[in-house]
Write an enzyme that holds these catalytic residues in place. Structure first.
Site, short mmCIF file in Angstrom:
data_model
loop_
_atom_site.label_atom_id
_atom_site.label_comp_id
_atom_site.label_asym_id
_atom_site.label_seq_id
_atom_site.Cartn_x
_atom_site.Cartn_y
_atom_site.Cartn_z
N TYR A 47 0.49 -1.41 -0.04
CA TYR A 47 0.19 0.01 0.12
C TYR A 47 0.90 1.16 0.10
O TYR A 47 1.77 1.18 0.74
CB TYR A 47 -0.93 0.17 1.16
N GLU A 49 -0.55 4.70 -0.50
CA GLU A 49 -1.50 5.86 -0.75
C GLU A 49 -0.50 7.51 -0.53
O GLU A 49 0.55 7.05 0.12
CB GLU A 49 -2.37 5.79 0.11
N ASP A 193 -6.09 13.39 -25.67
CA ASP A 193 -6.07 11.99 -24.94
C ASP A 193 -5.07 11.03 -26.32
O ASP A 193 -5.82 10.26 -27.19
CB ASP A 193 -7.44 11.85 -24.96
N THR A 219 -3.62 5.68 -21.92
CA THR A 219 -2.70 4.93 -21.43
C THR A 219 -1.83 4.40 -21.90
O THR A 219 -0.71 4.68 -22.70
CB THR A 219 -4.54 3.53 -22.12
N LYS A 222 -1.32 0.79 -25.29
CA LYS A 222 -1.76 -0.03 -26.44
C LYS A 222 -0.26 0.11 -27.60
O LYS A 222 0.43 -0.81 -27.37
CB LYS A 222 -2.39 1.11 -27.17
N ARG A 228 -0.82 -2.84 -19.02
CA ARG A 228 -2.53 -1.82 -18.70
C ARG A 228 -2.62 -0.35 -17.87
O ARG A 228 -2.10 -0.87 -16.26
CB ARG A 228 -3.62 -2.81 -18.23
C1 LIG Z 1 -8.95 7.49 -26.52
C2 LIG Z 1 -9.17 6.40 -25.63
N1 LIG Z 1 -9.16 7.43 -23.76
C3 LIG Z 1 -9.27 6.40 -22.85
C4 LIG Z 1 -9.59 4.85 -23.08
C5 LIG Z 1 -10.12 4.58 -21.99
O1 LIG Z 1 -8.51 3.55 -21.99
P1 LIG Z 1 -8.39 2.04 -20.65
O2 LIG Z 1 -9.55 1.11 -21.21
O3 LIG Z 1 -7.38 2.07 -19.89
O4 LIG Z 1 -9.50 2.75 -18.93
C6 LIG Z 1 -9.00 4.43 -24.14
C7 LIG Z 1 -9.47 2.91 -24.91
O5 LIG Z 1 -9.69 2.40 -25.32
C8 LIG Z 1 -8.80 4.66 -25.50
O6 LIG Z 1 -9.54 4.34 -26.90
#
Ligand SMILES: Cc1ncc(COP(=O)(O)O)c(C=O)c1O
Length: 425
Positions: A47, A49, A193, A219, A222, A228
């Site tokens: 843990y 935090e 994002d 993320t 990918k 993950r």
């Molecule tokens: C553009 C985008 N943002 C956020 C996410 C969310 O990621 P997670 O599945 O790890 O929550 C994804 C997942 O496919 C995504 O394609």
């Protein structure tokens, strides 16, 4: 404790499935063995935090080292002033960032889910569409490219606090400078994002959002090919202009506000085993080998797109700049749902996806999305794309021929046996 052979048998079946199939889900990849080992290691027991050097638990001096390494390496990859490596996922990263800079009811503007956007960019079934007031832009029907004019018009009309760029199913690069321009005009922040193309951006193969966007989330699993998880980044930290304060009145910088929004705002204990794995992944990304990998990803995507186009498939926007493509199957008389099922019978894994202006529901869809990050990790090069596309075409043109699909599956399994996956396991 007795070994749970039931669960381990199932895990072994999953390993066999990953080995024998062609993995074309655009959001998936195969991590290195060392990344998986870190994830399956003792740091899962801890843990922690808080943040390195300022934790709410004792015994954190070791996990502090891996978390700090992850932060430092991520900063190095993208030349950042700030990185938070604790978000458990991409969705958590977006939730924390929005919690940091928005108030409930604030307007946000994102790419419509049905045009390639993500759930967390304002969808009504997601926190982002429930807590905030979502507005959307789309893509131009004729070209499949982001409709920047619509984005600008929506921004001027809705006056959002946040404009989100980035997508789950968009195969082209983004004009971040143009988005920042209208954001400045209407007083909005910009969030990029980059969950999908982050690996290509890391190696300079796509435009960088960092100089134009206030905040960037991603993320890590990918194209970054890590465990993950999620991350939040800023190229430049700065004074928190919203005047946000904590109980001690000291959230001076954006980095302070975001750290607070991740923990305690939206998460409890960080996943230190995953953060250790992120540190390893970021180390891998810093190598020249990773550049060669990303270059191959881009080449494979372009070779795949060409093979599809030559067979009369319609790729939205006519091609790809990144690792993925979205195909409109309407001229092939098969739905995305059926295509996904049929390909599954031949051990080819992909996912159905709405195409822009789709006339079918999200459960049926007219499209299918393919990505090459995972097969490139397996070792495929441009010439292998002909086999992959031929196999897909054969399946989609004979969706009800069980014998043909069974034979095709054998050919796929034989083909994949040359691309060795996790020989140590
Ligand atoms: C553009 C985008 N943002 C956020 C996410 C969310 O990621 P997670 O599945 O790890 O929550 C994804 C997942 O496919 C995504 O394609």
């Amino acid at each position: 404790m007795q070994r749970d052979t039931l669960v381990f048998d199932i895990i072994n079946q999953e390993l066999a499935r990953q080995r024998r199939g062609i993995e074309l889900i655009a959001s998936e990849n195969f991590t290195s063995l060392q990344i998986m080992q870190a994830m399956g290691g003792v740091m899962t027991n801890k843990y922690a935090e808080g943040y390195p050097g300022r934790r709410y638990y004792g015994g954190c001096e070791i996990v502090d080292q891996t978390e700090q390494l992850a932060i430092d390496r991520l900063k190095q990859i993208f030349n950042l002033e700030y990185a938070n490596v604790q978000p458990h996922s991409g969705a958590q990263a977006n939730a924390a960032l929005m919690l940091a800079i928005l108030q409930p009811g604030d307007a946000i503007l994102g790419l419509d889910l049905s045009m390639g956007g993500h759930l967390t960019h304002g969808s009504g079934v997601n926190f982002s569409g429930k807590i905030y007031k979502p507005h959307f832009y789309g893509v131009v029907k004729e070209t499949g490219l982001i409709d920047y004019e619509m984005l600008e018009a929506q921004a001027r009309a809705a006056k959002p606090k946040l404009i989100i760029c980035g997508a789950s199913a968009y195969s082209r690069d983004w004009d971040y400078a143009r988005i920042r321009k209208v954001a400045d005009e209407v007083g909005a922040f910009v969030l990029a994002d980059i969950a999908h193309p982050a690996g290509l951006i890391a190696k300079g193969l796509l435009s960088s959002p960092f100089e134009h966007c206030h905040f960037v989330t991603s993320t890590t699993h990918k194209t970054l090919r890590g465990p993950r998880g999620g991350v939040i980044m800023m190229a430049k930290d700065g004074e928190n202009t919203l005047g946000l304060k904590d109980i001690k009145g000291n959230l001076r910088l954006w980095s302070n506000v975001i750290d607070m929004a991740v923990f305690p705002g939206t998460q409890g204990g960080p996943l230190e085993h995953v953060i250790a794995a992120k540190a390893i992944a970021f180390g891998e990304i810093l190598t020249d080998e990773f550049l060669v990998y990303q270059q191959q990803v881009q080449k494979n995507a372009q070779a795949m797109a060409k093979n599809f186009t030559d067979k009369g498939y319609e790729i939205i926007s006519g091609g790809t700049d990144n690792h993925l493509m979205l195909i409109d199957l309407r001229n092939k008389n098969i739905s995305g749902k059926k295509a996904e099922q049929v390909l599954g019978h031949a051990d080819i894994t992909a996912n159905k996806n709405m195409v822009p202006y789709d006339d079918k529901s999200a459960f049926v869809t007219s499209g299918i999305r393919f990505g090459v990050a995972a097969v490139t990790t397996r070792g495929m090069v441009e010439s292998d794309m002909a086999f992959v596309v031929n196999a897909i075409d054969k399946a989609l043109m004979n969706p009800d021929d069980a014998a043909l699909l069974e034979k095709l599956k054998g050919e796929v399994n034989e083909f994949m046996s040359q691309f060795v996956l996790y020989p140590e396991l």
